[in-house]
Design a protein around this motif. Sequence first.
Motif, short mmCIF file in Angstrom:
data_model
loop_
_atom_site.label_atom_id
_atom_site.label_comp_id
_atom_site.label_asym_id
_atom_site.label_seq_id
_atom_site.Cartn_x
_atom_site.Cartn_y
_atom_site.Cartn_z
N MET A 1 0.85 -1.19 0.00
CA MET A 1 0.00 0.00 0.00
C MET A 1 0.88 1.24 0.00
O MET A 1 1.95 1.25 0.61
CB MET A 1 -0.92 0.00 1.23
CG MET A 1 -1.83 1.22 1.32
SD MET A 1 -2.91 1.14 2.75
CE MET A 1 -3.99 -0.20 2.23
N ILE A 2 0.44 2.26 -0.69
CA ILE A 2 1.13 3.55 -0.69
C ILE A 2 0.13 4.64 -0.33
O ILE A 2 -0.95 4.72 -0.92
CB ILE A 2 1.74 3.87 -2.07
CG1 ILE A 2 2.73 2.78 -2.49
CG2 ILE A 2 2.45 5.23 -2.02
CD1 ILE A 2 3.26 2.98 -3.89
N SER A 4 -0.06 8.89 0.25
CA SER A 4 0.67 10.13 -0.06
C SER A 4 -0.05 11.33 0.54
O SER A 4 -1.29 11.41 0.53
CB SER A 4 0.76 10.29 -1.58
OG SER A 4 1.24 11.56 -1.95
N GLN A 33 5.34 10.26 1.11
CA GLN A 33 4.54 9.03 1.03
C GLN A 33 5.15 7.94 1.91
O GLN A 33 6.34 7.93 2.20
CB GLN A 33 4.42 8.54 -0.40
CG GLN A 33 5.71 8.01 -1.01
CD GLN A 33 5.49 7.48 -2.43
OE1 GLN A 33 4.66 7.99 -3.17
NE2 GLN A 33 6.23 6.45 -2.79
N GLU A 35 5.13 3.78 1.95
CA GLU A 35 4.83 2.55 1.21
C GLU A 35 5.16 1.37 2.12
O GLU A 35 6.20 1.37 2.80
CB GLU A 35 5.67 2.47 -0.06
CG GLU A 35 5.44 1.20 -0.87
CD GLU A 35 6.17 1.20 -2.20
OE1 GLU A 35 6.01 0.21 -2.94
OE2 GLU A 35 6.89 2.19 -2.50
N ASP A 37 3.75 -2.85 3.87
CA ASP A 37 2.83 -3.98 3.98
C ASP A 37 3.06 -4.65 5.33
O ASP A 37 4.02 -4.36 6.05
CB ASP A 37 3.07 -4.97 2.85
CG ASP A 37 1.84 -5.84 2.55
OD1 ASP A 37 0.91 -5.84 3.37
OD2 ASP A 37 1.84 -6.51 1.51
N LYS A 349 -4.80 7.40 -0.53
CA LYS A 349 -4.19 6.12 -0.89
C LYS A 349 -4.03 6.10 -2.39
O LYS A 349 -5.00 6.28 -3.13
CB LYS A 349 -5.07 4.95 -0.42
CG LYS A 349 -4.46 3.58 -0.73
CD LYS A 349 -5.35 2.45 -0.22
CE LYS A 349 -6.53 2.21 -1.15
NZ LYS A 349 -7.25 0.95 -0.82
N ILE A 350 -2.81 5.85 -2.86
CA ILE A 350 -2.58 5.84 -4.30
C ILE A 350 -2.32 4.44 -4.83
O ILE A 350 -2.20 4.23 -6.03
CB ILE A 350 -1.43 6.78 -4.71
CG1 ILE A 350 -0.12 6.39 -4.02
CG2 ILE A 350 -1.78 8.21 -4.38
CD1 ILE A 350 1.07 7.24 -4.47
N LYS A 351 -2.23 3.46 -3.94
CA LYS A 351 -2.06 2.07 -4.37
C LYS A 351 -2.53 1.13 -3.29
O LYS A 351 -2.25 1.37 -2.11
CB LYS A 351 -0.59 1.80 -4.71
CG LYS A 351 -0.31 0.40 -5.23
CD LYS A 351 1.16 0.26 -5.58
CE LYS A 351 1.48 -1.14 -6.07
NZ LYS A 351 2.91 -1.31 -6.37
#
Length: 351
Positions: A1-2, A4, A33, A35, A37, A349-351
């Motif tokens: 998860m990313i 930003s 950001q 990133e 898990d 959340k961008i990913k």
Amino acid sequence: MIVSTPGRICLFGEHQDYLGLPVIAAAISKRIQIEGDFREDNIVHFSLPDVGGEETFELNYPLAYTKERDYFKSVLNVLHRKGHRLDKGLELTVSGNIPINSGTSSSSALLVSWVNFLNEIYNLGYTQKQVGEITYEAEVLEFSEPGGMMDQYSTAVGNVIYLASVPEIHIETYARELGTFVLGDSEEPKDTLGILSHVKFGMLGGMKKIQAIYPDFDLVTENDPAKYRDLLTEDEWVLLQSNISDRDLLLEAKAMFEGKIAWSDEKLGSLLNEHQVNLREHKRISTPKINRMIQAALEAGALGGKINGSGGGGCMFAYAPNNPEKVVAAIEKAGGKAYIITVDKGTTKIK
């Protein structure tokens, strides 16, 4: 998860939020950001390549603070006290391009990212505004810090916001499309404590003197300060006048953002310039180098500009909807490091 989160600039209301006055701030297109898990254990490990560091700790609540402003742990403690079970290890990497220690809220943006990362990966269901509230609790209240709420709310909510904290927290978001800004980093370290000793505690001391004689005194509504002149030192009197002036500049800008008076890019620039005069001449938070950078930006075509943040160093910005590249070159010729920026969205959340 990313996840930003943007940095921020303070358009209007610099050094006003801790006096109970509102601010207008804008999230900017410089972001940080996180990133990561889940891990298989209960260890949280942060890689911080931008500053050449790392941080590791185990999830045993309550988490003991082992350094000043132990923010990664304070966020987890605050959420744990709210009843959330956050007991899975995490492997995380932090990266970004917000100038550090420069008044653009890199630390608050980092913590907003951390709160929102946990919000997203654990599906906690918090809104952007609530993410800002939790960050304020973890960053300011948890360590009895003196700061206001602007940094946490503006980076969490994004775009341009009006934030009032008295008598209760009130946020308005403005959707108006603004032109480009140019952010100029003086690369001078901020002198936050030195500035606050003069600007904050000088004003609070003056207000205490006034309220001893006039208990109904309210900086939010005061329009006739002359009657307090003999109660104050020269410095306190100058601060009182400049705070009332900055309050009124903000209200004029607010009316323009809300469409109550006609919008004008030139007027926005003019209001920023007037704010800078108060910050430079009366609150004395600007520096000779930043003054030169602002003057260079104006001569290159910027419509207005001011120092950004607590002062004594750090960044300035200029409103430059036309030919921002020329403004960048002028600021860099004056010795700063410059970036073209735009108003940006809040934490996401961008990913």
